[in-house]
Structure formats: C-alpha cells, structure tokens
Scaffold this motif. Structure first.
Motif, PDB file in Angstrom:
ATOM      1  N   TYR A   1       0.833  -1.211   0.000  1.00  0.00           N
ATOM      2  CA  TYR A   1       0.000   0.000   0.000  1.00  0.00           C
ATOM      3  C   TYR A   1       0.863   1.256   0.000  1.00  0.00           C
ATOM      4  O   TYR A   1       0.641   2.167  -0.795  1.00  0.00           O
TER       5      TYR A   1
ATOM      6  N   LEU B   1       2.570   1.923  -3.287  1.00  0.00           N
ATOM      7  CA  LEU B   1       1.669   2.475  -4.306  1.00  0.00           C
ATOM      8  C   LEU B   1       1.294   3.923  -3.988  1.00  0.00           C
ATOM      9  O   LEU B   1       1.200   4.755  -4.893  1.00  0.00           O
ATOM     10  N   ALA B   2       1.075   4.223  -2.712  1.00  0.00           N
ATOM     11  CA  ALA B   2       0.617   5.559  -2.335  1.00  0.00           C
ATOM     12  C   ALA B   2       1.751   6.582  -2.308  1.00  0.00           C
ATOM     13  O   ALA B   2       1.589   7.694  -2.803  1.00  0.00           O
TER      14      ALA B   2
ATOM     15  N   TYR C   1       4.225   1.198 -10.340  1.00  0.00           N
ATOM     16  CA  TYR C   1       3.222   1.798  -9.468  1.00  0.00           C
ATOM     17  C   TYR C   1       2.266   2.725 -10.205  1.00  0.00           C
ATOM     18  O   TYR C   1       1.087   2.799  -9.874  1.00  0.00           O
ATOM     19  N   GLN C   2       2.727   3.433 -11.230  1.00  0.00           N
ATOM     20  CA  GLN C   2       1.837   4.349 -11.945  1.00  0.00           C
ATOM     21  C   GLN C   2       0.736   3.595 -12.680  1.00  0.00           C
ATOM     22  O   GLN C   2      -0.408   4.047 -12.740  1.00  0.00           O
TER      23      GLN C   2
ATOM     24  N   ARG D   1      -1.738   1.935  -9.924  1.00  0.00           N
ATOM     25  CA  ARG D   1      -2.632   2.900  -9.272  1.00  0.00           C
ATOM     26  C   ARG D   1      -3.935   3.081 -10.022  1.00  0.00           C
ATOM     27  O   ARG D   1      -4.960   3.389  -9.430  1.00  0.00           O
ATOM     28  N   ASN D   2      -3.908   2.913 -11.327  1.00  0.00           N
ATOM     29  CA  ASN D   2      -5.097   3.118 -12.158  1.00  0.00           C
ATOM     30  C   ASN D   2      -6.018   1.911 -12.191  1.00  0.00           C
ATOM     31  O   ASN D   2      -7.121   2.012 -12.729  1.00  0.00           O
ATOM     32  N   TYR D   3      -5.589   0.798 -11.661  1.00  0.00           N
ATOM     33  CA  TYR D   3      -6.429  -0.398 -11.637  1.00  0.00           C
ATOM     34  C   TYR D   3      -7.478  -0.271 -10.542  1.00  0.00           C
ATOM     35  O   TYR D   3      -7.301   0.451  -9.566  1.00  0.00           O
TER      36      TYR D   3
ATOM     37  N   GLN E   1      -6.088  -4.691  -8.484  1.00  0.00           N
ATOM     38  CA  GLN E   1      -4.900  -4.564  -7.643  1.00  0.00           C
ATOM     39  C   GLN E   1      -4.746  -5.787  -6.750  1.00  0.00           C
ATOM     40  O   GLN E   1      -3.631  -6.255  -6.527  1.00  0.00           O
TER      41      GLN E   1
ATOM     42  N   PHE F   1      -6.315  -1.774   1.860  1.00  0.00           N
ATOM     43  CA  PHE F   1      -6.204  -0.589   1.009  1.00  0.00           C
ATOM     44  C   PHE F   1      -7.124   0.521   1.499  1.00  0.00           C
ATOM     45  O   PHE F   1      -6.710   1.672   1.651  1.00  0.00           O
TER      46      PHE F   1
ATOM     47  N   ARG G   1      -5.796   3.935   3.240  1.00  0.00           N
ATOM     48  CA  ARG G   1      -6.082   5.154   2.483  1.00  0.00           C
ATOM     49  C   ARG G   1      -6.836   6.154   3.349  1.00  0.00           C
ATOM     50  O   ARG G   1      -6.557   7.357   3.324  1.00  0.00           O
TER      51      ARG G   1
END
Length: 159
Positions: free
Chosen positions: A42, A45-46, A89-90, A93-95, A100, A146, A150
């Motif tokens: 996490y 990715l963040a 990661y870019q 992140r869009n998934y 994910q 996640f 978040r």
C-alpha cells in the motif's frame, strides 16, 4: 514535538510486524495473510518516494529476526516483490481495487516462491501446497487493507 503524521508509516509497519507474529489457532495459522507485504505494498503504491526497496529490505530483516528464519531471506524476497511493484506503481494505481488484489496476489506468490526457493537451498524442505494459502488470504485482505490505510493517510494528510 511528536506528530502522528510523521510516524504513520512507521506505526503501520510496526502493527503489521506485530500481526505477522501474533499467535493464531493452529487451524488458522496456515492461512495467515502477509501483513507486512500488504502494508508495504500500500505505502509503495501511495508514496513511492518514501517507501521503497530499502524500507522493504529493512522490514524483511526485522521479519527474519521475529520469525527466526535465516537472516536475509524475507529481506530479499520482499525487496524483489516491492521492486516490481515500485517499477509499475503508476500503472497499478489506475487499476480497480480488485485488479490490484489480483496483482498483489501474483506478487505475494512470487514472494512465497522466492522464500521457498531460498529455504530449499539452505535446508532440506520440500514444497507443499499449504505454503501458498497465504497468497489467497492476502489477496482477499487487500481491499480492506487498502481502504483502511487510504482513510488513515487522507485523515492524517500523510504525504
């Protein structure tokens, strides 16, 4: 002055390490999710600029110490999996969260297979299917992990 925002990542990693060694019933222990991997994934990715391969290696060494395994096995396996995650990661992140979860499952299986391979080289263990049960539970816990992390990151404005 102590600010919770500055220590959020460290506290979450500490909680993950404690969950990883927390006693469980014998019947549930083979299904224990990889909490350290979930939290590292996490934060990678963040905030990839703050949590990367070096953080993964240090947490892997701590995990080796806590579990009593050969020093460096979890460090290497976590570093490899987090490197692949950080390199993509870019895109990840869009998934969606479920996509994910599937990718986290693939990386967790890589993590477990690398650990098995290294332990097989060092000792005399043989592969059992039960080694891969944590892959399934880690995949299932990813959406929950996640969303919780978040929410913590947004409320504390961690960046």
């Amino acid at each position: 002055m102590f600010s919770l925002r500055n220590y959020t990542i460290s506290i979450s990693m500490l909680v993950a390490l404690m969950l990883q060694i927390m006693p469980m019933p014998i019947i549930a222990d083979p299904f224990r999710p990889d909490w350290v991997f979930l939290v590292l994934a996490y934060w990678t990715l963040a905030l990839p600029q703050r949590v990367n391969v070096g953080v993964a290696f240090i947490n892997g060494l701590l995990l080796d110490l806590l579990l009593g395994t050969t020093l460096g096995i979890h460090g290497f396996a976590l570093s490899l999996a987090i490197f692949i995650l950080a390199a993509n990661y870019q895109r990840l992140r869009n998934y969606s969260v479920w996509q994910q979860a599937f990718m986290v499952g693939l990386l967790t299986s890589l993590y477990h297979l690398v650990i098995f391979w290294l332990q097989h080289l060092l000792t005399d263990i043989y592969f059992l299917f039960t080694y891969l049960w944590p892959v399934l539970t880690t995949m299932l816990f990813w959406p929950w992990c996640f969303l919780v992390l978040r929410k913590v990151r947004r409320q504390l404005k961690v960046n």
